[in-house]
Scaffold this motif. Structure first.
Motif, PDB file in Angstrom:
ATOM      1  N   GLU A 142       7.040  -8.139 -20.143  1.00 20.64           N
ATOM      2  CA  GLU A 142       8.560  -9.048 -20.290  1.00 20.64           C
ATOM      3  C   GLU A 142       9.361  -8.794 -18.967  1.00 20.64           C
ATOM      4  O   GLU A 142       9.690  -8.340 -18.224  1.00 20.64           O
ATOM      5  CB  GLU A 142       9.239  -7.877 -21.224  1.00 20.64           C
ATOM      6  N   LEU A 143       9.685 -10.125 -19.018  1.00 22.11           N
ATOM      7  CA  LEU A 143      11.248 -10.886 -18.420  1.00 22.11           C
ATOM      8  C   LEU A 143      12.288 -10.563 -18.891  1.00 22.11           C
ATOM      9  O   LEU A 143      12.287 -11.541 -19.593  1.00 22.11           O
ATOM     10  CB  LEU A 143      10.603 -11.990 -17.580  1.00 22.11           C
ATOM     11  N   PRO A 144      13.704  -9.746 -18.803  1.00 17.08           N
ATOM     12  CA  PRO A 144      14.628  -9.707 -19.173  1.00 17.08           C
ATOM     13  C   PRO A 144      14.919 -10.893 -18.783  1.00 17.08           C
ATOM     14  O   PRO A 144      14.910 -11.621 -17.239  1.00 17.08           O
ATOM     15  CB  PRO A 144      14.836  -8.612 -18.695  1.00 17.08           C
ATOM     16  N   ARG A 145      16.102 -11.285 -19.751  1.00 17.90           N
ATOM     17  CA  ARG A 145      16.896 -12.802 -19.240  1.00 17.90           C
ATOM     18  C   ARG A 145      18.089 -12.244 -17.837  1.00 17.90           C
ATOM     19  O   ARG A 145      18.609 -11.337 -18.007  1.00 17.90           O
ATOM     20  CB  ARG A 145      17.788 -12.865 -19.997  1.00 17.90           C
ATOM     21  N   LEU A 146      18.127 -13.199 -17.607  1.00 18.20           N
ATOM     22  CA  LEU A 146      18.900 -13.176 -15.799  1.00 18.20           C
ATOM     23  C   LEU A 146      20.743 -13.540 -16.260  1.00 18.20           C
ATOM     24  O   LEU A 146      20.686 -13.745 -17.385  1.00 18.20           O
ATOM     25  CB  LEU A 146      18.973 -14.251 -14.940  1.00 18.20           C
TER      26      LEU A 146
END
Lengths: 252, 252, 252, 252
Positions: free
Chosen positions: A228-232
């Motif tokens: 999962e790529l957390p939002r920047l």
């Protein structure tokens, strides 16, 4: 019967294999042997093309230097054996002493005999230690080999690969065939069998070999977990090199 | 202006380059640096694809083990430097200590400063010794990098390449940009300049980089001599393995 | 019976042995095993004292680093095997896995068993390759060992040699005795026998060991040829360093 | 003035030094240079005699093999540099290229010049990295050297140490003196000074050198903590090998 998978799909499987090695810490050593121009190098390229450069190594050793020549025969190969998670591909191997060296007079008769005696025990040590070992002989008829040599000699970009040793080996096709048979008779063991692959058609040979290689290893079970790529937080930035450096011109 | 050469033609030039290295005994070291997903690995693959496996080496070192961590900082890189005729490609390099390590807290401030002081002298020693050294920074905007991360995270065969360090690095884009600038300011020297390549379009980035790399080296003059294949005396033989071995099934 | 030779004479014989190795290109590997404080280090010092530093190597490996721990068990020892003319002395060896590691819980039961299975085959490969291999166990009673520990603990210059592992090993004297017996039962072979030496009296133990070591090797036949020094033309000069350097003061 | 310490006491100090290295993780590299028969080997033996074999290494490299000869000049020395806590003694070193090689014609004029240019920068990298570096030149007059050669040539156990290179070097005493001066002029730096020791009297030379070496290093502050040996529960056992092994006969 299901249609065989094309190269692209096999290469995806190879990525799965590499991931499996990484996760399980398994060690894989694959030996590629065969005559000049049989297709060893090209096969190795196809196999490694899709892989993460961290995690595999191609080992193509030169002839031993003067000090190495006096050491235990297997000593210079040992540092290249795979550690946990590694996939090592040997483009030629210790089997130099089984075919090329005796055919060319690069070793003594006694060294040749000692090698054939030693190999099964050496390989058993590696396999008992848990290293996954696969040995392939890429078979090519002389007619086909000659054609490839002719192409290489003709092609200004390939002819430099034809070494004097290659040229001399051409005249020893039959002798090397006998040496290959003796090699297999003496070193085809339950723990480290030889697999012979027809490489008269290189493209099909490569596919058959990769397909077979994949079938030897239980890599499939391994599931690759989702990431999962957390939002920047900030908005994306440009890569703007402000330091003084040289720019590579955009020709394309 | 002449139309630029397509990849295939550049790859033929790379073969010529390798031949030139072999004949002249020149040593070539190319360093590839850049953020995660910038395109280092793919570029290295395109460059090495046409090359003879004997003669080049890809070096992608893991983090130092506990003993290495106490040694001279450059010590673990030195054994991988090219010998005569060799082409070595560093997928990341000693410059880990210039960007990744300080951004991630993997080195102390003192180590970081000592590194920046040491690099120009170290590289000068190599260049003065005659090693051909090229350093590329593959530049990619955060937006593009994020897209590639998203693709990787989505693709079940690529997402395992996303390490925890990669994910953490995402949040440090701006900081790493500053570190990159400091690195270039301090280590862009006459003897070892930095070349920045725009890799927002990976395909064009690769072509520009290879084109530029070739232009740095005077390999063209080398002519590859013709090879003559003497006629064989006997008629060509079949490769018939009579020894008992396992055959790889012909699925294709 | 002739009076046994004093240490000085044995050391002269060791020089002859080294010369023989150099001339014949023979390779000699001697393994020293035994409990802490048995006298391994001191014996190695007495043996190497008279030798030319070029030509012998003392190998005392630390515990494996994290990468080595995943490799073939013998891999980290192999680079230290002797090349032509070399005399290598192992201060502890792969037999760590036979006594210290299982006693201390540094290896698994499976690793221990696999090691005992593998050793005879591994050593046979070395011996068949022509390496001269000798294995000594230096035996010391616990009472004597305790006395030496007490001396070490008392002596401010020796007590730092007492590592936590040593201290823990003290309490496992009996268990390690059983492991030693199993080790010998499993690895005392025709091609690589174990020699047990009584080291309760260190001085006599050293003499007996060196005397025995010399008796195993047919070095005597080698005659060292005379060297003629031609007369120099000019009269001898002084070593007068005119360049600016620092002089070491003559305190003595 | 206090009476200087005898060898035994200096050796105890060397143990303290080794302990200090171990505790602080300092790295010590000492280079021993000088003409043949100056006394390098004997000095190294006296220094290492009292030390724990784990923790120091004597490095006496042979001439480079064919591959090494094409690498970066310092490359083959780098793997031997000390890691944390290690004491490395170089019996000859990279300075081969400053005196022996040019005198004997083993390197080109260009290689010689390049070496002199490179050394200060190379050594600065090591010193800046925190390695403790000491360089000693052991000076011996030709008359004394000739006497030692004569003794060696006379002594059947020493004459084999006289190599053809040694004999040739005899005739180049004056030339090597000039090369030594140039070497010192060019490589005697603030970060890595040369120390010249009179070795016309070997015994005194050794004492002066060790005394000086110890004075360079702040090892004294380190206190070696007491070790307590808990009482054992059981009564001490005999080391009784019940497994079948060969006993070394007790001749002494």
């Amino acid at each position: 019967m299901a249609k065989p998978k094309p190269l692209e799909q096999l290469q995806l499987e190879l990525v799965r294999l590499q991931y499996w090695l990484k996760c399980t810490g398994q060690r894989l050593l694959v030996i590629f042997e065969g005559r000049d121009a049989a297709g060893k190098g090209g096969t190795i390229k196809r196999i490694t093309e899709p892989l993460d450069t961290r995690g595999y190594r191609i080992v193509a050793l030169d002839k031993p230097d003067s000090r190495e020549a006096t050491q235990w025969y297997f000593q210079r190969y040992v540092p290249h054996l795979p550690a946990a998670g590694e996939f090592v591909l040997f483009d030629r191997s210790w089997y130099n002493r089984a075919v090329v060296e005796p055919a060319m007079g690069f070793c003594t008769e006694a060294q040749y005999r000692a090698f054939l005696d030693a190999v099964p025990a050496f390989e058993k040590l590696l396999v008992d230690d848990g290293i996954l070992l696969l040995k392939y002989w890429l078979a090519v008829d002389q007619k086909e080999q000659e054609q490839r040599f002719a192409e290489r000699a003709h092609d200004p970009l390939k002819r430099w690969k034809l070494s004097p040793v290659d040229l001399k080996a051409r005249t020893k096709y039959a002798q090397m065939g006998k040496l290959r048979d003796t090699m297999i008779e003496r070193t085809h063991t339950a723990h480290a069998p030889w697999f012979v692959v027809d490489f008269n058609d290189q493209k099909r040979g490569r596919l058959n070999l990769i397909h077979h290689l994949l079938a030897q290893l239980p890599y499939r079970e391994q599931d690759i977990p989702a990431v999962e790529l957390p939002r920047l937080k900030d908005k994306p930035r440009r890569e703007k090199v402000t330091a003084k450096a040289l720019r590579v011109p955009e020709v394309y």
